[in-house]
Motif scaffolding. Structure first.
Motif, PDB file in Angstrom:
ATOM      1  N   GLY A  12      44.089  -7.659  -3.080  1.00  0.00           N
ATOM      2  CA  GLY A  12      42.792  -8.255  -3.337  1.00  0.00           C
ATOM      3  C   GLY A  12      41.624  -7.288  -3.345  1.00  0.00           C
ATOM      4  O   GLY A  12      40.476  -7.694  -3.583  1.00  0.00           O
ATOM      5  N   GLN A  13      41.877  -5.995  -3.100  1.00  0.00           N
ATOM      6  CA  GLN A  13      40.784  -5.024  -3.098  1.00  0.00           C
ATOM      7  C   GLN A  13      40.397  -4.673  -4.519  1.00  0.00           C
ATOM      8  O   GLN A  13      41.258  -4.482  -5.386  1.00  0.00           O
ATOM      9  CB  GLN A  13      41.205  -3.762  -2.331  1.00  0.00           C
ATOM     10  N   GLU A  14      39.072  -4.605  -4.779  1.00  0.00           N
ATOM     11  CA  GLU A  14      38.580  -4.314  -6.119  1.00  0.00           C
ATOM     12  C   GLU A  14      38.314  -2.830  -6.279  1.00  0.00           C
ATOM     13  O   GLU A  14      37.819  -2.160  -5.360  1.00  0.00           O
ATOM     14  CB  GLU A  14      37.300  -5.105  -6.400  1.00  0.00           C
ATOM     15  N   PHE A  15      38.602  -2.325  -7.449  1.00  0.00           N
ATOM     16  CA  PHE A  15      38.367  -0.917  -7.762  1.00  0.00           C
ATOM     17  C   PHE A  15      37.536  -0.817  -9.029  1.00  0.00           C
ATOM     18  O   PHE A  15      37.582  -1.704  -9.892  1.00  0.00           O
ATOM     19  CB  PHE A  15      39.693  -0.167  -7.957  1.00  0.00           C
TER      20      PHE A  15
ATOM     21  N   HIS B 149      53.874  -8.384  -4.945  1.00  0.00           N
ATOM     22  CA  HIS B 149      53.433  -7.465  -3.908  1.00  0.00           C
ATOM     23  C   HIS B 149      54.325  -6.248  -3.913  1.00  0.00           C
ATOM     24  O   HIS B 149      55.400  -6.254  -4.533  1.00  0.00           O
ATOM     25  CB  HIS B 149      53.459  -8.139  -2.529  1.00  0.00           C
TER      26      HIS B 149
ATOM     27  N   VAL C 281      47.283   2.564  -4.483  1.00  0.00           N
ATOM     28  CA  VAL C 281      46.254   1.861  -5.246  1.00  0.00           C
ATOM     29  C   VAL C 281      46.780   0.505  -5.724  1.00  0.00           C
ATOM     30  O   VAL C 281      46.086  -0.522  -5.644  1.00  0.00           O
ATOM     31  CB  VAL C 281      45.788   2.723  -6.441  1.00  0.00           C
ATOM     32  N   ILE C 282      48.058   0.467  -6.211  1.00  0.00           N
ATOM     33  CA  ILE C 282      48.643  -0.801  -6.664  1.00  0.00           C
ATOM     34  C   ILE C 282      48.772  -1.770  -5.499  1.00  0.00           C
ATOM     35  O   ILE C 282      48.462  -2.960  -5.610  1.00  0.00           O
ATOM     36  CB  ILE C 282      50.024  -0.530  -7.311  1.00  0.00           C
ATOM     37  N   ARG C 283      49.203  -1.245  -4.346  1.00  0.00           N
ATOM     38  CA  ARG C 283      49.355  -2.093  -3.168  1.00  0.00           C
ATOM     39  C   ARG C 283      48.014  -2.723  -2.762  1.00  0.00           C
ATOM     40  O   ARG C 283      47.925  -3.915  -2.481  1.00  0.00           O
ATOM     41  CB  ARG C 283      49.917  -1.263  -2.004  1.00  0.00           C
ATOM     42  N   ALA C 284      46.954  -1.870  -2.725  1.00  0.00           N
ATOM     43  CA  ALA C 284      45.646  -2.369  -2.319  1.00  0.00           C
ATOM     44  C   ALA C 284      45.089  -3.345  -3.345  1.00  0.00           C
ATOM     45  O   ALA C 284      44.453  -4.353  -3.001  1.00  0.00           O
ATOM     46  CB  ALA C 284      44.684  -1.199  -2.122  1.00  0.00           C
ATOM     47  N   SER C 285      45.317  -3.072  -4.620  1.00  0.00           N
ATOM     48  CA  SER C 285      44.803  -3.953  -5.671  1.00  0.00           C
ATOM     49  C   SER C 285      45.462  -5.321  -5.609  1.00  0.00           C
ATOM     50  O   SER C 285      44.800  -6.359  -5.738  1.00  0.00           O
ATOM     51  CB  SER C 285      45.035  -3.313  -7.039  1.00  0.00           C
ATOM     52  N   LEU C 286      46.795  -5.348  -5.383  1.00  0.00           N
ATOM     53  CA  LEU C 286      47.497  -6.625  -5.275  1.00  0.00           C
ATOM     54  C   LEU C 286      47.081  -7.386  -4.026  1.00  0.00           C
ATOM     55  O   LEU C 286      47.187  -8.619  -3.971  1.00  0.00           O
ATOM     56  CB  LEU C 286      49.009  -6.383  -5.269  1.00  0.00           C
TER      57      LEU C 286
END
Length: 588
Positions: free
Chosen positions: A67-70, A9, A60-65
């Motif tokens: 669980g948010q998909e991009f 995280h 973007v890295i925080r949101a991706s880790l």
């Protein structure tokens, strides 16, 4: 030592301290960390320091880790369709505000199609076939449910509208000719014409063309308006109908079809003639405001007549009486600017006629033109072209032709340059001489409506329809569109070059003048809100750039399509604010 693994995280740490120099400093550190348990305790391992990365990438890295998909930006959303929306939405909003759906008739496909035809006539006037192709590319046809309309359905809707003309016009007449906005019960009427294509229309005939289209068949149509120039009724006539005949028809309809009494009809001197006035007297309950023709003015200006030019030494208008006009008031006016212009124009026409007659004289002298008949035909064409026959004395023989100017006739006409006389039955207690003059000059508003209908806004001409019913329906559609345009122009005056506060003239005979604010708009090309000033048609074109876009996210076929408006410009926002409505996503 156990093997470390598991999720990572982004951890953010902020430090605040005051240096020796007394300056407060803040430091922010972003670490990529992993948490693990060892000997029953939770410990953290720093995997990487992200502080050097841009803030946007860290988020973007925080949101991706988390669980948010991009997805890649190019495939995040697909615009599946984009249609012009702003102009038809604005016109439709004004039509709803004016009660157009209820005005046209009961709900149904015919009504929706007629409403679409009227809106299309304002937004992009064209033939019916071109209109049905155009509106499919806008939100108009889709929202009103007529995108699949065939030509036969359009014609059927026009036939339906023609059958409802009297009911529609009766509502408009009651609202604008008898309401509190028209205390003097004035009704303005004028006649115009437009040429017809093809050779099968039963109304098409050859007559005096107000469009300058000589040699083509035409129709004529008379427009009835309120004192402000708002169209309320229209009548279509064969192309060879005289002005007085058209006026008789509309006056009879005002009494019988619309059931109005105590109306004051306002028309020009070619429309309300002495014979038509006798007809109004027979109908009863009608007054009138019109003007005298030149021979009648000359008779009043005779040596023993009441009209003497000395009346205008101190003022531009004077009220006179004459026993030939019992029960009427005569308001004599002299406009110096008009007198100057008429003198200039007459001299130019005389000079042009002299030039052409001199050519004929030379041809006769050189024996290139021989015979009284041939000479007469040539002279007649020249004299008729400039309408100067009354100012010449002509002598034609078999082998000679001479001409001289009739100076006495020229002087007699020049003596009355700029003079016109308005005749009315309206009593002085109801209407002052100044107001009588202003009322007659308000006929210019009907002329403005004709210009709007025929060329500027609505392109009524030429007429392409063959049947009488559809010609009448076409003209009615244009009239209802002109009614819409009248209100749109009023509402959007702050965004256009329209003079919003035209000053009341101190002298009703003098030409109207623009306000200072209108001159400033014209000079700076900006409005009082510092927005670009535009013409009415240019404003509609700008509104058309406000599109409604159909968007599918993630580019997956089963993902629902979402409709979204483009971001409106300040002018587009202001246009809808002036109409008193938010920008609608859909017309209905």
């Amino acid at each position: 030592m156990p093997k470390r693994g598991g999720a990572v995280h982004v951890s953010t740490h902020r430090r605040h301290y005051v240096g020796k120099d007394g300056v407060a400093r803040d430091y922010e550190t972003h670490l990529l960390r992993r948490s693990y348990r060892q000997d029953g305790k939770v410990k953290n391992e720093t995997v990487a320091n992200l502080s050097h990365l841009p803030t946007e990438l860290i988020e973007v890295i925080r949101a991706s880790l988390a669980g948010q998909e991009f997805v890649p930006a190019g495939t995040a959303a697909t615009v599946t369709g984009s249609r012009p929306h702003g102009h038809v939405a604005a016109i439709h909003a004004q039509a709803r505000a004016l009660g157009f759906p209820g005005l046209l008739g009961p709900p149904g496909r015919h009504r929706d199609m007629v409403l679409a035809l009227i809106i299309a006539r304002v937004a992009r006037p064209a033939s019916k076939l071109a209109t049905t192709r155009w509106w499919a590319d806008t939100t108009l046809a889709h929202d009103l449910g007529v995108a699949d309309a065939s030509t036969d359905e359009v014609y059927a809707a026009m036939d339906w509208l023609a059958g409802r003309q009297d009911a529609i016009e009766a509502k408009l007449v009651r609202a604008h000719l008898t309401g509190p906005g028209n205390p003097d019960r004035l009704a303005l009427f004028d006649l115009s014409s437009s040429w017809v294509t093809g050779s099968h229309c039963p109304l098409a005939a050859r007559g005096y063309s107000r469009d300058g289209k000589k040699g083509l068949p035409q129709i004529e149509y008379g427009l009835l308006t309120d004192p402000e120039g708002r169209p309320v009724a229209v009548r279509v006539f064969p192309g060879n109908t005289a002005d007085p005949t058209a006026f008789t028809t509309i006056a009879t309809d005002v009494r019988t079809t619309f059931g109005l009494h105590d109306m004051v009809m306002v028309g020009d001197r070619g429309m309300i003639t002495s014979a038509r006035i006798e007809h109004l007297r027979e109908l009863g309950g009608f007054g009138w405001v019109t003007a005298l023709r030149a021979p009648a003015i000359a008779a009043l200006a005779a040596d023993d007549g009441p009209l003497q030019i000395s009346l205008f030494d101190e003022m531009d208008l004077a009220e006179i009486t004459h026993p030939d006009y019992p029960g009427e008031r005569l308001i004599a006016c002299r406009n110096p600017a008009l007198a100057t212009e008429r003198a200039r124009k007459r001299l130019a026409l005389l000079d042009a006629t002299d030039s052409e007659l001199a050519k004929i004289t030379a041809a006769v002298t050189a024996s290139r033109l021989v015979g009284a008949g041939a000479i007469g035909i040539r002279v007649g064409k020249t004299i008729g072209r400039y309408k100067m026959a009354k100012h010449y004395t002509l002598t034609i023989t078999g082998d000679a032709f001479t001409y001289t100017r009739n100076q006495s006739a020229i002087d007699a006409e020049a003596h009355l340059d700029g003079v016109y006389i308005i005749r009315t039955t309206v009593p002085a207690t109801q209407m002052s001489p100044d107001k009588v003059v202003a009322t007659y000059k308000s006929l210019a508003r009907v002329e403005r409506d004709f210009r709007s209908m025929k060329s500027i806004d609505l392109d009524l001409r030429p007429i392409h329809h063959y049947t009488e019913t559809r010609v009448r329906a076409h003209v009615l559609i244009c009239t209802l569109a002109a009614y819409l345009v009248w209100h749109l122009r009023q509402a959007w005056a702050p965004l256009t070059f329209t003079d919003e506060n035209r000053p009341e003239p101190a002298d009703p005979v003098a030409p109207a003048r623009r306000s200072t604010a209108a001159d400033r708009k014209a000079a700076t090309k900006t409005t009082t809100d510092d927005l670009p000033a535009r013409s009415f048609t240019s404003l509609l074109d700008h509104l058309a750039t406000l599109t409604r876009n159909d968007i599918r996210f993630l580019d997956i076929n089963n993902t629902p399509i979402i409709s979204q408006l483009a971001l409106p410009t300040p002018t587009q926002r202001r246009a809808f604010e002036l109409l008193g409505t938010p920008i609608p996503l859909k017309l209905k």
